[in-house]
Design a protein around this motif. Structure first.
Motif, mmCIF file in Angstrom:
data_model
loop_
_atom_site.group_PDB
_atom_site.id
_atom_site.type_symbol
_atom_site.label_atom_id
_atom_site.label_comp_id
_atom_site.label_asym_id
_atom_site.label_seq_id
_atom_site.Cartn_x
_atom_site.Cartn_y
_atom_site.Cartn_z
ATOM 1 N N GLU A 206 0.852 -1.186 0.000
ATOM 2 C CA GLU A 206 0.000 0.000 0.000
ATOM 3 C C GLU A 206 0.889 1.238 0.000
ATOM 4 N N ARG A 207 0.518 2.189 -0.817
ATOM 5 C CA ARG A 207 1.311 3.410 -0.982
ATOM 6 C C ARG A 207 0.437 4.633 -0.731
ATOM 7 N N LYS A 208 0.945 5.538 0.081
ATOM 8 C CA LYS A 208 0.278 6.813 0.318
ATOM 9 C C LYS A 208 1.331 7.905 0.193
ATOM 10 N N GLY A 209 1.322 8.577 -0.942
ATOM 11 C CA GLY A 209 2.355 9.567 -1.209
ATOM 12 C C GLY A 209 3.711 8.900 -1.342
ATOM 13 N N LYS A 210 4.659 9.331 -0.525
ATOM 14 C CA LYS A 210 6.007 8.763 -0.566
ATOM 15 C C LYS A 210 6.166 7.556 0.354
ATOM 16 N N ASN A 211 5.148 7.283 1.155
ATOM 17 C CA ASN A 211 5.215 6.165 2.101
ATOM 18 C C ASN A 211 4.647 4.891 1.475
ATOM 19 N N ILE A 212 5.456 3.849 1.426
ATOM 20 C CA ILE A 212 5.045 2.570 0.848
ATOM 21 C C ILE A 212 5.285 1.472 1.877
ATOM 22 N N SER A 213 4.224 0.768 2.238
ATOM 23 C CA SER A 213 4.342 -0.361 3.163
ATOM 24 C C SER A 213 4.136 -1.657 2.387
ATOM 25 N N VAL A 214 4.977 -2.633 2.671
ATOM 26 C CA VAL A 214 5.003 -3.875 1.896
ATOM 27 C C VAL A 214 4.847 -5.073 2.823
ATOM 28 N N ALA A 215 4.017 -6.032 2.434
ATOM 29 C CA ALA A 215 3.858 -7.267 3.204
ATOM 30 C C ALA A 215 4.987 -8.239 2.866
ATOM 31 N N ARG A 216 5.181 -9.222 3.720
ATOM 32 C CA ARG A 216 6.266 -10.188 3.524
ATOM 33 C C ARG A 216 6.123 -10.979 2.232
ATOM 34 N N ILE A 217 4.883 -11.148 1.795
ATOM 35 C CA ILE A 217 4.646 -11.940 0.587
ATOM 36 C C ILE A 217 5.242 -11.279 -0.653
ATOM 37 N N PHE A 218 5.447 -9.965 -0.590
ATOM 38 C CA PHE A 218 5.986 -9.226 -1.739
ATOM 39 C C PHE A 218 7.514 -9.311 -1.703
ATOM 40 N N LYS A 219 8.010 -10.505 -1.897
ATOM 41 C CA LYS A 219 9.441 -10.780 -1.748
ATOM 42 C C LYS A 219 10.260 -10.151 -2.876
ATOM 43 N N GLY A 220 11.458 -9.704 -2.503
ATOM 44 C CA GLY A 220 12.371 -9.143 -3.494
ATOM 45 C C GLY A 220 12.190 -7.666 -3.745
ATOM 46 N N SER A 221 11.332 -7.018 -2.947
ATOM 47 C CA SER A 221 11.048 -5.597 -3.189
ATOM 48 C C SER A 221 11.955 -4.661 -2.400
ATOM 49 N N ARG A 222 12.876 -5.222 -1.635
ATOM 50 C CA ARG A 222 13.792 -4.381 -0.870
ATOM 51 C C ARG A 222 14.637 -3.531 -1.824
ATOM 52 N N GLY A 223 14.682 -2.267 -1.592
ATOM 53 C CA GLY A 223 15.442 -1.363 -2.454
ATOM 54 C C GLY A 223 14.619 -0.753 -3.572
ATOM 55 N N VAL A 224 13.464 -1.345 -3.878
ATOM 56 C CA VAL A 224 12.627 -0.826 -4.966
ATOM 57 C C VAL A 224 11.941 0.472 -4.560
ATOM 58 N N ILE A 225 11.589 0.572 -3.282
ATOM 59 C CA ILE A 225 10.882 1.766 -2.802
ATOM 60 C C ILE A 225 11.692 3.024 -3.085
ATOM 61 N N ALA B 107 8.214 -4.614 -10.926
ATOM 62 C CA ALA B 107 8.295 -5.586 -12.019
ATOM 63 C C ALA B 107 9.582 -5.406 -12.815
ATOM 64 N N GLN B 108 10.002 -4.161 -12.965
ATOM 65 C CA GLN B 108 11.244 -3.881 -13.689
ATOM 66 C C GLN B 108 12.446 -4.492 -12.977
ATOM 67 N N PHE B 109 12.335 -4.626 -11.641
ATOM 68 C CA PHE B 109 13.409 -5.231 -10.858
ATOM 69 C C PHE B 109 13.094 -6.689 -10.502
ATOM 70 N N ASN B 110 12.212 -7.293 -11.303
ATOM 71 C CA ASN B 110 11.939 -8.735 -11.253
ATOM 72 C C ASN B 110 11.343 -9.229 -9.938
ATOM 73 N N VAL B 111 10.540 -8.394 -9.292
ATOM 74 C CA VAL B 111 9.782 -8.870 -8.135
ATOM 75 C C VAL B 111 8.687 -9.794 -8.665
ATOM 76 N N GLU B 112 8.639 -11.019 -8.173
ATOM 77 C CA GLU B 112 7.826 -12.067 -8.791
ATOM 78 C C GLU B 112 6.346 -11.705 -8.901
ATOM 79 N N ILE B 113 5.739 -11.266 -7.806
ATOM 80 C CA ILE B 113 4.303 -10.953 -7.840
ATOM 81 C C ILE B 113 4.035 -9.797 -8.801
#
Length: 226
Positions: free
Chosen positions: A126-145, A159-165
């Protein structure tokens, strides 16, 4: 489209028009949109088409300083100055997903992706402005924010950084969401057909077609002489 939880007296109507995804969800095999001219039917298709394009391209087709090419609804004072909102519910991996975003010409105001693994909807991000919170299921998203620009969708960047979901969601929009309609061509064809019913315009159209045909014939003859 989700079918209402009603049963027809004629069972063949349900059998021919509804199919069950699981014991909780049934969908219509087809749906139709009716409305008067200029009531917004085509704009609905345009909105879905824009949503698809923005999801697939916002991370790679725009630069940080570029405006979002958003076409606002101009006939409502209530929505003037407010973000435009897009949301779609779809099936992926046999689970219901809900994705959407709110945008202005300058930035993505909010963005969300939820899914229903069983009966309760759960957050993926979930994203609100510049704040993005990510659940554990969204694996591989570290650094994408940190790499997500204000005018780009977090989903597209992930998706550009190959996050599976994120890859799977973009594949769904690319491969499963088909918009097989050229609105501009249909409008042009309908206008021409309507004009042919009017004697004044019919004669002008026929003269134009005759002139085009004559020019094509003359061009062919000149080519043969050469």
């Amino acid at each position: 489209m989700v079918a209402a939880k009603l049963s027809s007296k004629d069972k063949s109507l349900d059998e021919n028009n509804i199919f069950a995804v699981d014991r909780h969800l049934s969908l219509l095999k087809s749906a139709a949109i009716y409305g008067a001219n200029a009531s917004g039917k085509s704009n609905l298709v345009k909105a879905i088409r824009f949503m698809q394009w923005f999801i697939l391209n916002s991370s790679k087709e725009t630069q940080a300083t570029e405006m979002i090419h958003l076409e606002r609804f101009k006939l409502s004072a209530e929505t003037e100055g407010k973000p435009s909102s897009f949301e779609i519910v779809f099936l992926m991996d046999e689970k219901v997903h809900r994705y959407g975003f709110e945008i202005t010409e300058k930035e993505v105001v909010s963005e969300w992706l939820f899914y229903t693994p069983t009966t309760k909807e759960m957050k993926i991000f979930e994203r609100k402005g510049k704040n993005i919170s990510v659940a554990r299921i969204f694996k591989g998203s570290r650094g994408v924010i940190a790499r997500t620009r204000e005018n780009a969708l977090f989903l597209s960047v992930a998706a550009q950084f190959n996050v599976e979901i994120a890859d799977k969601v973009l594949a769904w929009f690319s491969e499963n969401l088909k918009i097989d309609i050229d609105i501009d061509k249909i409008w042009g064809r309908q206008f021409t057909i309507k004009s042919l019913e009017h004697p004044k315009y019919r004669n002008k159209i026929l003269q134009l077609l005759k002139g085009t045909s004559k020019n094509q014939s003359e061009t062919k003859n000149e080519n043969k002489k050469r």
